[in-house]
Design an enzyme around this catalytic site. Structure first.
Site, mmCIF file in Angstrom:
data_model
loop_
_atom_site.group_PDB
_atom_site.id
_atom_site.type_symbol
_atom_site.label_atom_id
_atom_site.label_comp_id
_atom_site.label_asym_id
_atom_site.label_seq_id
_atom_site.Cartn_x
_atom_site.Cartn_y
_atom_site.Cartn_z
ATOM 1 N N ARG A 66 52.293 72.463 -32.024
ATOM 2 C CA ARG A 66 52.910 71.210 -32.454
ATOM 3 C C ARG A 66 54.371 71.207 -31.997
ATOM 4 N NH1 ARG A 66 53.525 71.968 -39.099
ATOM 5 N NH2 ARG A 66 54.714 73.912 -38.988
ATOM 6 N N CYS A 124 60.347 67.591 -25.368
ATOM 7 C CA CYS A 124 61.755 67.737 -25.020
ATOM 8 C C CYS A 124 62.501 66.628 -25.764
ATOM 9 C CB CYS A 124 61.905 67.561 -23.510
ATOM 10 S SG CYS A 124 63.555 67.067 -23.006
ATOM 11 N N ASN A 151 59.159 65.400 -38.596
ATOM 12 C CA ASN A 151 58.939 66.448 -39.587
ATOM 13 C C ASN A 151 59.719 67.690 -39.188
ATOM 14 O OD1 ASN A 151 57.358 67.263 -42.035
ATOM 15 N ND2 ASN A 151 56.793 68.942 -40.671
ATOM 16 N N GLU A 152 60.490 68.197 -40.093
ATOM 17 C CA GLU A 152 61.238 69.441 -39.854
ATOM 18 C C GLU A 152 61.764 69.502 -38.416
ATOM 19 O OE1 GLU A 152 58.954 72.868 -41.087
ATOM 20 O OE2 GLU A 152 59.585 72.594 -43.155
ATOM 21 N N GLU A 193 58.776 69.811 -49.748
ATOM 22 C CA GLU A 193 57.660 70.745 -49.586
ATOM 23 C C GLU A 193 57.958 72.052 -50.300
ATOM 24 O OE1 GLU A 193 56.482 71.693 -45.629
ATOM 25 O OE2 GLU A 193 56.533 69.622 -44.949
ATOM 26 N N TRP A 202 52.290 82.150 -43.069
ATOM 27 C CA TRP A 202 53.053 82.498 -41.861
ATOM 28 C C TRP A 202 53.898 83.757 -41.976
ATOM 29 C CZ3 TRP A 202 57.869 81.779 -43.886
ATOM 30 C CH2 TRP A 202 58.044 80.740 -44.804
ATOM 31 N N GLU A 262 46.657 76.542 -40.307
ATOM 32 C CA GLU A 262 47.209 76.739 -41.655
ATOM 33 C C GLU A 262 46.130 76.795 -42.731
ATOM 34 O OE1 GLU A 262 50.189 73.545 -41.647
ATOM 35 O OE2 GLU A 262 51.702 75.070 -41.247
ATOM 36 N N PHE A 297 44.809 79.130 -44.293
ATOM 37 C CA PHE A 297 45.005 80.062 -45.407
ATOM 38 C C PHE A 297 46.276 79.770 -46.203
ATOM 39 C CE2 PHE A 297 42.038 82.456 -42.721
ATOM 40 C CZ PHE A 297 41.025 82.625 -43.662
ATOM 41 N N HIS A 298 46.940 78.666 -45.865
ATOM 42 C CA HIS A 298 48.111 78.224 -46.640
ATOM 43 C C HIS A 298 47.588 77.586 -47.912
ATOM 44 C CE1 HIS A 298 51.856 76.198 -47.614
ATOM 45 N NE2 HIS A 298 52.436 76.703 -46.536
HETATM 46 C C1 GLA Z 1 56.503 73.344 -42.910
HETATM 47 C C2 GLA Z 1 55.816 72.134 -42.341
HETATM 48 C C3 GLA Z 1 54.418 71.948 -42.872
HETATM 49 C C4 GLA Z 1 53.709 73.264 -42.962
HETATM 50 C C5 GLA Z 1 54.508 74.205 -43.802
HETATM 51 C C6 GLA Z 1 53.826 75.540 -43.993
HETATM 52 O O1 GLA Z 1 57.173 73.094 -44.052
HETATM 53 O O2 GLA Z 1 56.538 70.954 -42.559
HETATM 54 O O3 GLA Z 1 53.744 71.076 -41.997
HETATM 55 O O4 GLA Z 1 53.536 73.780 -41.678
HETATM 56 O O5 GLA Z 1 55.721 74.452 -43.151
HETATM 57 O O6 GLA Z 1 54.548 76.350 -44.875
#
Ligand code: GLA
Length: 653
Positions: free
Chosen positions: A80, A84, A118-119, A276, A284, A324, A326-327
């Protein structure tokens, strides 16, 4: 979701390839259904713009939009955030999607907030491709106006780097040895701005489509690549993602408190949103330890205590597939009823529902910690007297004693107006602008108390040494000169002795300080600098400035800060046993005292009279029991005078 008290869902973050299966194909029907369902269930939506992970067709058709590393390797799609930031292809495609998305949902009754991208920068914070190089040059033309200005700022006579044409300028790609540090610093500024420009492309579309709907993007605590001071000014609400490591609960709690204080400060004191966190485990870390029972609730309320008005989770349902799976999530792979964490999720949801009166209230702070991304970037570039002076470690060394004493601190940009604070702390502000130097000096001369650490005020915003003797812009305020630096070897320590006889240990750094008016509070007690000053205090104008020429051990640092905050008249939120965090929020509805027990054991805390905000029961003045990992939120009968801090007298750090 209703059972869990969910009233806000962050929706569609990574759904670009579902929303737009091909360049001219859009499919919003599934999202319509989810939006409608949520609305019927009384749940509002923070709708994501879905642009953080471009769909396969985009990079297939336009491989030039994929990001390139400093060594020339182009990243492939398949994970993901593979874009650029300067790519016009990416920006146009993102704008197009956001235009369609906002046109479709602008009047949807569930829509209450926009979540852009996102982030930003999480995986790809900078790109070194030719498109980025072109964009970087345009950014530099804006900043310097002329090539001569750039050559001067970058000191390009050194190592024969003088540019005679803009086209010669590149991002600091992999080179034989250290690239020009001023160029690197500008590239960090540029890269933060390039991502901010991506955010702005989308924000502009949304602001036009839905003028009243607040816009945010989720931050990542003290995330180095993005200058969040700059970013936060473009957001209506600051939001943050916090993933504590349950295998290190103490350090994690301190980090999360610090991040909460930063988020509140980035929003100029306004409430923020914990966008979040996880219910239990992430996926991770090499080993993903679960949260202990109660810890998720505790850390949720810790965010609220430090100014959050919303608490969300990544994620609703644990995935069956993908990276993800297992998150953990609010809904697990297995049956929900028997999973203990679900009960905690439901409890937190219902308790948050009882705290509406708290919303909008503020977290008062009398102490400010000066923090600056540009200085962080410059400090941690290579080729310094010591690579072991790390910005965040130094900030933590200041933050930890305050945290343990239940003194709430804000973070402040170096050029911020600091008048409202009784005490200002300046950990290693290596890079300083003229305005910041003048502001900090005026703060002290006007009556403020300030504590500053070594290697501050060393360079200007171009990363050029401020000449005239270190630390040139602060020497007068501090009443001293630093003749030279003497960093300590990796494991080396140096004894330090305070005037009252107390012994301490310094590490990382020492330096030859020549007082010019400053009083010496402590001296190095061995080695080449034996008997030379290590810690000083200088009365300047109506205020006073402390200076620390080494990294003091935590006990000595705590004692020194206590001396400074006592002198400044800073109040603590209250006395509480160690391991119990106390924070206060004040608002129209009154004053709320948060007591957060981070210990795995029951504690008793002395409290004043009030009402338990979570149960509605009266609390009498006296000792209140708080269970292990427990939380008490007391709506106080009257705003108490914050407990006076205990002083220890002069020369007794
Ligand atoms: C970040 C992302 C989420 C997810 C979490 C996992 O916060 O925004 O999409 O990948 O990490 O902890």
């Amino acid at each position: 979701m209703r059972e869990a008290g969910v009233n806000l869902v962050n929706l569609g973050i990574f759904s670009w390839s579902r929303l737009q299966p091909g360049p001219d194909e859009f499919d919003f029907e599934w999202l319509d259904r989810v939006m409608d369902l949520l609305n019927e269930g009384g749940i509002k939506v923070d709708l994501a713009t879905a642009t953080a992970s471009p769909p396969p067709w985009l990079s297939h058709q336009h491989p030039e939009m994929l990001p390139v590393l400093a060594d020339g390797v182009r990243l492939w799609p398949g994970a993901r955030q593979h874009y650029c930031p300067s790519s016009p292809v990416y920006r146009d495609a993102a704008r197009n999607l956001v235009e369609r998305l906002s046109a479709r949902y602008k009047d949807h009754p569930a829509l209450v907030m926009w979540h852009v991208g996102n982030e930003y920068g999480c995986h790809v914070a900078a790109c070194y491709c030719d498109v980025s190089a072109r964009d970087f040059r345009a950014w530099l033309r804006d900043r310097y106006g002329s090539l001569e200005g750039l050559n001067r700022a970058w000191g390009t006579d050194f190592w024969s780097q003088r540019y005679s044409d803009w086209e010669e300028i590149l991002p600091p790609r992999q080179a034989p040895t250290w690239p020009n540090p001023s160029q690197c610093l500008d590239f960090l500024r540029f890269s933060s701005d390039a991502l901010l420009a991506c955010y702005e492309v989308e924000r502009a579309v949304l602001a036009k489509a839905t003028p009243g709907v607040p816009i945010t993007t989720n931050f990542m605590r003290f995330f180095k690549p993005l200058d969040y001071w700059k970013w936060a000014a473009h957001e209506d609400i600051v939001s943050d993602d916090v993933y504590q490591d349950p295998s290190e609960p103490e350090a994690s709690s301190l980090d999360a408190a610090m991040a909460g204080d930063l988020m509140r400060s980035l929003g100029q004191g306004r409430p923020w949103i914990l966008m979040e966190q996880t219910t239990s485990r992430v996926n991770w870390r090499p080993v993903n330890v679960p949260k202990s029972p109660g810890q998720m609730r505790l850390w949720s309320f810790q965010a609220v205590a430090r100014g959050a008005d919303g608490v969300l989770f990544f994620q609703w349902r644990q995935s069956r597939s993908g990276a993800e799976k297992f998150h953990s999530a609010m809904v697990p792979h297995g049956p929900i009823e028997s999973w203990p964490t679900w009960r905690e999720v439901v409890q937190v949801g219902s308790e948050l529902g009882r705290l509406d009166a708290l919303c909008g209230s503020r977290v008062p702070a009398e102490v400010a910690i000066v923090f600056d991304w540009e200085s962080w970037w410059a400090l941690e570039q290579p080729s310094k007297p010591s690579a072991n002076v790390r910005a965040l470690e130094q900030v933590q060394a200041y933050y930890a004693p305050l945290y343990r004493a239940n003194i709430t601190a804000d973070f402040a940009h170096p050029e911020a107006d600091l008048k409202a604070y009784k005490l200002v702390l300046v950990p290693n502000l290596y890079l300083v602008s003229d305005a910041a130097a003048a502001g900090l000096t005026a703060y002290v001369s006007g009556g403020g108390r300030l504590v500053m650490s070594y290697f501050s005020g060393i360079v200007d915003p171009a990363d050029q040494i401020r000449l005239g003797g270190y630390p040139a812009p602060f020497a007068e305020m501090l009443g001293l000169r630093v003749e030279d630096f003497a960093p300590l070897a990796e494991a080396e320590t140096v004894p330090v002795r305070f005037g009252g006889g107390q012994r301490a240990t310094g590490r990382t750094w020492s330096e030859l300080i020549r007082p010019a008016g400053a009083e010496v509070l402590a001296r190095f007690d061995d080695g080449d600098l034996e008997a030379e000053p290590a810690v000083t205090r200088h009365e300047f104008g109506r205020g006073a400035a402390y200076y620390i020429g080494t990294t003091l051990d935590s006990i000595a640092m705590g004692a020194l800060l206590e001396k400074a905050w006592t002198e400044a008249g800073v109040a603590t939120v209250g006395d509480a046993p160690s391991g119990v965090e106390a924070v206060r929020r004040n608002g129209a509805a009154g004053s709320y005292l948060f007591l957060l027990n981070h210990r795995d054991a029951e504690v008793e805390v002395e409290v004043g009279p009030g009402v338990d905000a979570l149960t509605g029961e009266r609390i009498a003045a006296g000792r209140l029991r708080i269970a292990d990992y427990g939380v008490a939120i007391i709506k106080e009968d009257s705003l108490p005078r914050q407990a006076a801090s205990r002083g220890r007298g002069p020369d007794q750090p």
